[in-house]
Design an enzyme around this catalytic site. Structure first.
Site, PDB file in Angstrom:
ATOM      1  CE  LYS A   8      -2.260  -1.248   3.835  1.00  0.00           C
ATOM      2  NZ  LYS A   8      -1.663  -2.302   4.203  1.00  0.00           N
ATOM      3  NE  ARG A  83      -4.651  -0.858   9.022  1.00  0.00           N
ATOM      4  CZ  ARG A  83      -3.485  -0.325   8.523  1.00  0.00           C
ATOM      5  NH1 ARG A  83      -3.602   0.553   8.076  1.00  0.00           N
ATOM      6  NH2 ARG A  83      -2.467  -0.703   8.979  1.00  0.00           N
ATOM      7  NE  ARG A 155       6.012  -0.386   9.919  1.00  0.00           N
ATOM      8  CZ  ARG A 155       4.974  -0.230   9.309  1.00  0.00           C
ATOM      9  NH1 ARG A 155       4.947   0.387   8.010  1.00  0.00           N
ATOM     10  NH2 ARG A 155       3.876  -0.619   9.484  1.00  0.00           N
TER      11      ARG A 155
HETATM   12  P1  AMP Z   1       0.720   0.600   8.619  1.00  0.00           P
HETATM   13  O1  AMP Z   1       2.028   1.617   8.293  1.00  0.00           O
HETATM   14  O2  AMP Z   1      -0.563   1.382   7.611  1.00  0.00           O
HETATM   15  O3  AMP Z   1       1.013  -0.625   8.593  1.00  0.00           O
HETATM   16  O4  AMP Z   1       0.198   1.134   9.967  1.00  0.00           O
HETATM   17  C1  AMP Z   1       0.927   0.882  11.137  1.00  0.00           C
HETATM   18  C2  AMP Z   1       0.087   0.802  12.332  1.00  0.00           C
HETATM   19  O5  AMP Z   1      -0.434   1.865  12.595  1.00  0.00           O
HETATM   20  C3  AMP Z   1      -0.915  -0.355  12.220  1.00  0.00           C
HETATM   21  O6  AMP Z   1      -0.665  -1.511  12.833  1.00  0.00           O
HETATM   22  C4  AMP Z   1      -2.135   0.454  13.530  1.00  0.00           C
HETATM   23  O7  AMP Z   1      -1.471   0.183  14.921  1.00  0.00           O
HETATM   24  C5  AMP Z   1      -1.984   1.934  13.127  1.00  0.00           C
HETATM   25  N1  AMP Z   1      -2.674   2.467  12.348  1.00  0.00           N
HETATM   26  C6  AMP Z   1      -2.609   2.600  10.691  1.00  0.00           C
HETATM   27  N2  AMP Z   1      -3.632   3.046  10.258  1.00  0.00           N
HETATM   28  C7  AMP Z   1      -4.639   2.815  11.280  1.00  0.00           C
HETATM   29  C8  AMP Z   1      -5.912   3.007  11.240  1.00  0.00           C
HETATM   30  N3  AMP Z   1      -6.692   3.425  10.250  1.00  0.00           N
HETATM   31  N4  AMP Z   1      -6.682   2.649  12.403  1.00  0.00           N
HETATM   32  C9  AMP Z   1      -6.278   2.222  13.519  1.00  0.00           C
HETATM   33  N5  AMP Z   1      -4.801   2.107  13.654  1.00  0.00           N
HETATM   34  C10 AMP Z   1      -4.061   2.568  12.597  1.00  0.00           C
END
Ligand code: AMP
Length: 214
Positions: A8, A83, A155
């Protein structure tokens, strides 16, 4: 949309530049808040490190603020939001208030084996958030970002146990959104298990095709 590791971030960043849109990644904004030790960062950190979703109210407020900034008016790519179904409803309400709407939902379709392999070798840039992979997409110089010269790091949530939890959360909370957006006639699915450039071209083709229809 797509499970963690679907690509993404990689796709949304490139696409935003190509199409002249704002790239809004909730994960990136949350990580910036954690790095700067803001109040939001302190609230979000525990959830993120455990692979859980940050509470809806916090993320939705953050998205609302971001979408209200002037650069979002020209159009935007949301990456990592909504999400779950509640966030999808909130997003619809926010966009209505701003007299905007969702044109397409691109679902990056990829199997879990590929996702685990990608996430466990992923490196991210502290400076510009660009992503690399230790084997499949290595930086030119070890642990240095090709784009901005920033330091690369793994990360916290790309550790094996957390990856499993994130996939569980995706299956339980995020995957129902596929049906939701299919019913709304907004969903486009793209096979995302292969070369990122082929995936990007497919997305551009879908988006341009649908833009002509509109
Ligand atoms: P990502 O970089 O999109 O993989 O997001 C990393 C982490 O940020 C996720 O595992 C969640 O803990 C948090 N996060 C990101 N987007 C959301 C969202 N829309 N709702 C809740 N938590 C989020």
């Amino acid at each position: 949309m797509g499970p963690p590791g679907a690509g993404k971030g990689t796709q949304a960043k490139t696409l935003a530049v190509k199409l002249g849109l704002a790239h809004i990644s909730t994960g990136d904004i949350l990580r910036q808040n954690v790095a700067k030790a803001t109040q939001l960062g302190a609230q979000a950190k525990e959830y993120m490190n455990k692979g859980l979703l940050v509470p809806d109210e916090l993320v939705t407020k953050m998205v609302k603020d971001r979408l209200s900034q002037p650069d979002a008016a020209k159009g935007f790519i949301l990456d990592g939001y909504p999400r779950n179904l509640k966030q999808a409803e909130s997003l619809e309400a926010i966009l209505k208030e701003l007299a905007m709407g969702i044109d397409f939902v691109i679902d990056l379709d990829v199997d879990e084996k590929t996702v685990i392999e990608r996430l466990s070798g992923r490196l991210a840039c502290k400076g510009c958030n660009a992503n690399y992979h230790i084997k499949n997409m290595p930086p030119k110089k070890p642990m240095i970002c090709d784009n901005c010269g920033g330091a690369l790091y793994q990360r916290q949530d790309d550790k094996e146990e957390t990856i499993k939890k994130r996939l569980e959360v995706y299956r339980a909370e995020s995957s129902p959104l596929i049906e939701h957006f299919r019913k709304e006639n907004k969903l486009q699915q793209v096979f995302a298990g292969g070369d990122p450039e082929i995936v990007l071209n497919k997305i551009i083709e879908l988006v341009s095709h649908d833009c002509h229809k509109v």
